[in-house]
Design a protein around this motif. Structure first.
Motif, PDB file in Angstrom:
ATOM      1  N   MET A 152      -8.966  11.572   7.626  1.00 10.58           N
ATOM      2  CA  MET A 152      -9.953  12.377   8.350  1.00 10.58           C
ATOM      3  C   MET A 152     -11.371  11.887   8.073  1.00 10.58           C
ATOM      4  O   MET A 152     -12.206  11.786   8.984  1.00 10.58           O
ATOM      5  CB  MET A 152      -9.821  13.847   7.942  1.00 10.58           C
ATOM      6  CG  MET A 152      -8.560  14.524   8.428  1.00 10.58           C
ATOM      7  SD  MET A 152      -8.434  16.211   7.756  1.00 10.58           S
ATOM      8  CE  MET A 152      -6.972  16.801   8.611  1.00 10.58           C
ATOM      9  N   SER A 153     -11.658  11.570   6.818  1.00 11.64           N
ATOM     10  CA  SER A 153     -12.993  11.083   6.467  1.00 11.64           C
ATOM     11  C   SER A 153     -13.273   9.736   7.120  1.00 11.64           C
ATOM     12  O   SER A 153     -14.409   9.455   7.535  1.00 11.64           O
ATOM     13  CB  SER A 153     -13.123  10.974   4.943  1.00 11.64           C
ATOM     14  OG  SER A 153     -13.018  12.241   4.338  1.00 11.64           O
ATOM     15  N   LEU A 154     -12.256   8.896   7.217  1.00  9.07           N
ATOM     16  CA  LEU A 154     -12.421   7.603   7.890  1.00  9.07           C
ATOM     17  C   LEU A 154     -12.734   7.792   9.375  1.00  9.07           C
ATOM     18  O   LEU A 154     -13.523   7.039   9.960  1.00  9.07           O
ATOM     19  CB  LEU A 154     -11.156   6.763   7.714  1.00  9.07           C
ATOM     20  CG  LEU A 154     -10.966   6.151   6.323  1.00  9.07           C
ATOM     21  CD1 LEU A 154      -9.531   5.675   6.138  1.00  9.07           C
ATOM     22  CD2 LEU A 154     -11.942   4.999   6.105  1.00  9.07           C
ATOM     23  N   GLN A 155     -12.148   8.795   9.981  1.00 12.96           N
ATOM     24  CA  GLN A 155     -12.438   9.080  11.387  1.00 12.96           C
ATOM     25  C   GLN A 155     -13.883   9.538  11.570  1.00 12.96           C
ATOM     26  O   GLN A 155     -14.531   9.216  12.574  1.00 12.96           O
ATOM     27  CB  GLN A 155     -11.456  10.124  11.911  1.00 12.96           C
ATOM     28  CG  GLN A 155     -10.026   9.611  12.015  1.00 12.96           C
ATOM     29  CD  GLN A 155      -9.013  10.714  12.276  1.00 12.96           C
ATOM     30  OE1 GLN A 155      -9.343  11.904  12.241  1.00 12.96           O
ATOM     31  NE2 GLN A 155      -7.777  10.333  12.537  1.00 12.96           N
ATOM     32  N   ILE A 156     -14.393  10.289  10.590  1.00 15.30           N
ATOM     33  CA  ILE A 156     -15.802  10.691  10.636  1.00 15.30           C
ATOM     34  C   ILE A 156     -16.696   9.463  10.519  1.00 15.30           C
ATOM     35  O   ILE A 156     -17.693   9.319  11.237  1.00 15.30           O
ATOM     36  CB  ILE A 156     -16.104  11.698   9.512  1.00 15.30           C
ATOM     37  CG1 ILE A 156     -15.318  12.990   9.733  1.00 15.30           C
ATOM     38  CG2 ILE A 156     -17.601  11.989   9.429  1.00 15.30           C
ATOM     39  CD1 ILE A 156     -15.396  13.964   8.579  1.00 15.30           C
TER      40      ILE A 156
END
Length: 456
Positions: free
Chosen positions: A341-345
């Motif tokens: 999820m953080s990588l998508q941000i």
């Protein structure tokens, strides 16, 4: 701080008071002797290296009251003597919940429970006086400390319930029995200590067994393990949230520069809510908070108003500036799901520079350690221009990323090597994601970057 008298502890916890008046009101409650001031209650607990009893003379010298076990001697200062200070804190909290008729929202989950806790508290603050678990105080000592430090006029308390073993959440529900119980999701966090995903499911499900007789469950319809728990809950109403079905449906999640906009479908109407946090994962957290609000009598406008007032600084992922660099700091904890999820941000973040993912070891994954790190490496190669993997376990991240996109990832063993690499590689306007389990101490890496100030 709640108004708690010595007499309350004597009555509720069968404590023996020594050198203190029954009508004395506690000024604070702490487990750290350095925080003691006159009138504070110091709860002497056993630690991994020392026992709180060791600091009792210092507490007395600072004007504090010590809560000690019956075995402690000699008692020469203001004290409350109990069988177990830890159990006494739980008993005191439960007694105050019952006698003051505090409404409790309990929340657990493998990912997102802290963020959901903050959003739920913000929701309820639009109408009620709300207390909540502070920081990572989600244990049998952290919850009572947070509860007792809440406003005396508190009507609602939001308790984040963590666990590392079976039975721990069950214990927490005896301290703060929930009127509303929320499960965000169930994943492989703590697999190392619990042994199997089924045991994690059982442990998380304990919050439902601890519901008050008229309590309501708020559950994630998108998570098969959570849905299975709900299917076996026959004696409580359930409110479901999800992307495809539920009492509230997550229709759209859109990330802006400094906020996330979530559109929910509820009873035929679209409700759009903008929170000052980054991350599409907050769609589910907003939906859960929305349903908690409805369960406790709030209307959609009150819920929206509360959610949009959530403190920007309480989100797990913090956007910070270091010179010309943008740092996405998200190193409180890490799992394959939360890291993805953080990588998508990171990928969605607008920048004139490059997107660099600095990813550290994810701890306590047990048998999922290798596949979990491999999954993150694959995701990193697709969402970042450069990947720096830090730590022994993270070597797998670099290997997976390079297999997907040759040369995208570099591996280093420790924070010293990571900082040295960043000093030589980053350029003006780069965006850097820092993501790792808390035990990797990435807060130190951020501090080094901050002290450096970025490239000139």
């Amino acid at each position: 701080m709640m108004v708690v008298k010595v007499k309350d502890i004597v009555d509720f916890c069968s404590a023996r008071a020594w050198g203190v008046e029954l009508d004395d009101v506690l000024k604070d409650v702490t487990i750290h002797s350095q925080e003691v001031r006159p009138g504070s209650l110091f709860v002497a607990l056993p630690g991994t290296r020392t026992h709180g009893h060791q600091f009792v003379p210092d507490v007395w010298a600072q004007g504090g009251i010590a809560m000690v076990e019956k075995t402690y001697a000699p008692i020469t200062g203001p004290s409350l003597v109990v069988d177990s200070p830890l159990m006494a804190m739980g008993t005191l909290t439960r007694s105050l919940v019952d006698t003051r008729h505090i409404t409790v929202v309990g929340i657990t989950g493998s990912v997102g429970k802290t963020s959901a806790k903050e959003l739920i508290a913000a929701t309820l603050q639009s109408k009620f006086v709300v207390g909540k678990s502070q920081g990572n105080y989600n244990t049998a000592i952290g919850i009572p400390l947070s509860f007792l430090r809440s406003p005396d006029s508190m009507t609602h308390f939001v308790a984040e319930m963590g666990m590392r073993a079976l039975g721990e959440i069950a214990q927490l529900t005896t301290i703060t029995p929930p009127d509303v119980a929320v499960i965000t999701n169930i994943g492989p966090n703590h697999l190392e200590s619990l042994g199997s995903i089924k045991n994690i499911q059982r442990a998380k499900g304990e919050i439902l067994q601890g519901l008050k007789p008229q309590g309501t469950a708020v559950l994630n319809a998108d998570d098969p393990l959570v849905r299975e728990l709900g299917e076996h809950l026959s004696d409580h109403p359930i409110l479901w949230f999800g992307h495809k079905s539920g009492d509230v449906i997550i229709d759209r999640v859109h990330m802006l520069d400094t906020a996330t906009e979530v559109t929910l479908l509820y009873q035929g109407d679209a409700v759009t809510i903008r929170i000052p946090w980054l991350g599409k994962q907050h769609g589910a957290n907003v939906a859960a908070a929305f349903l908690v609000g409805t369960a406790l009598g709030l209307c959609p406008d009150e819920i929206r108003r509360g959610l949009e007032q959530v403190d920007p600084g309480t989100g797990r992922l913090q956007r910070r500036s270091v010179g010309s660099l943008t740092i996405l700091a998200d190193y409180y904890n890490a799992s394959p799901l939360s890291t993805t999820m953080s990588l998508q941000i990171l990928a969605a973040h607008k920048t004139m520079g490059r997107r660099i993912a600095v990813l550290g070891d994810m701890l306590e994954l047990g048998s999922q350690e290798e596949p979990g790190h491999w999954q993150v490496g694959t995701a990193a190669s697709r969402n970042a221009d450069m990947v720096l993997a830090v730590g022994s376990r993270a070597r797998i991240i670099a290997k997976a990323a390079n297999l997907e996109k040759s040369g995208v990832a570099t591996w280093v063993a420790n924070l010293n090597e990571a900082f040295a690499w960043l000093q030589t590689q980053v350029r003006a306007d780069d965006v850097i994601l820092l993501k790792a389990s808390h035990g990797m101490n990435f807060d130190e890496l951020y501090q080094r970057l901050k002290d450096w100030g970025g490239p000139s």
